[in-house]
Design a protein around this motif. Structure first.
Motif, mmCIF file in Angstrom:
data_model
loop_
_atom_site.group_PDB
_atom_site.id
_atom_site.type_symbol
_atom_site.label_atom_id
_atom_site.label_comp_id
_atom_site.label_asym_id
_atom_site.label_seq_id
_atom_site.Cartn_x
_atom_site.Cartn_y
_atom_site.Cartn_z
ATOM 1 N N ARG A 90 0.810 -1.195 -0.044
ATOM 2 C CA ARG A 90 0.190 -0.019 0.012
ATOM 3 C C ARG A 90 1.010 1.427 -0.063
ATOM 4 N N GLY A 95 -4.574 6.959 0.537
ATOM 5 C CA GLY A 95 -5.735 6.262 1.507
ATOM 6 C C GLY A 95 -6.899 6.456 0.697
ATOM 7 N N GLU A 98 -6.662 3.856 -2.115
ATOM 8 C CA GLU A 98 -6.787 2.716 -1.760
ATOM 9 C C GLU A 98 -7.935 2.058 -1.160
ATOM 10 N N LYS A 99 -8.688 3.034 -0.288
ATOM 11 C CA LYS A 99 -10.068 2.430 -0.268
ATOM 12 C C LYS A 99 -10.859 2.287 -1.116
ATOM 13 N N ARG A 102 -10.751 -1.061 -2.868
ATOM 14 C CA ARG A 102 -11.217 -2.363 -2.176
ATOM 15 C C ARG A 102 -12.516 -2.789 -2.942
#
Length: 103
Positions: A90, A95, A98-99, A102
């Motif tokens: 990561r 952030g 990355e979220k 998902r």
């Protein structure tokens, strides 16, 4: 070898130990669910200390959280190396991105 590596190695070594000889072995013998419950309790205690603003108590509770996280991971055969590899994967990714990636 870092402090976290040594702690993780100690926890792994205690997996097969006599529960009467080690707190870690006793926790692991109670199963993953109990290890997860204990981790949750420690996390809540750390949150309380963070809200109170007591730096020393927060530090102590954070150490408990890290220990119990490693025990919980060991109970499910997830190693510190596994977690570090995921963090490395990561690294450098926002952030938010990355979220969003998902499933």
């Amino acid at each position: 070898m870092s402090t976290l590596d040594r702690l993780a190695a100690t926890i792994a070594a205690r997996k097969g130990a006599d529960p009467d000889s080690s707190w870690t072995a006793k926790l692991l013998a109670k199963g993953p669910e109990k290890c997860a419950e204990k981790f949750g309790e420690e996390a809540i205690e750390a949150i309380i200390e963070a809200v109170k603003g007591d730096r020393a108590r927060l530090t102590a509770e954070a150490a408990d959280v890290i220990y119990h996280l490693l025990v919980m991971l060991a109970a499910r055969d997830v190693t510190l190396a596994d977690v570090l590899a995921e963090l490395e994967r990561r690294e450098g990714t926002s952030g938010i991105a990355e979220k969003a990636a998902r499933p």
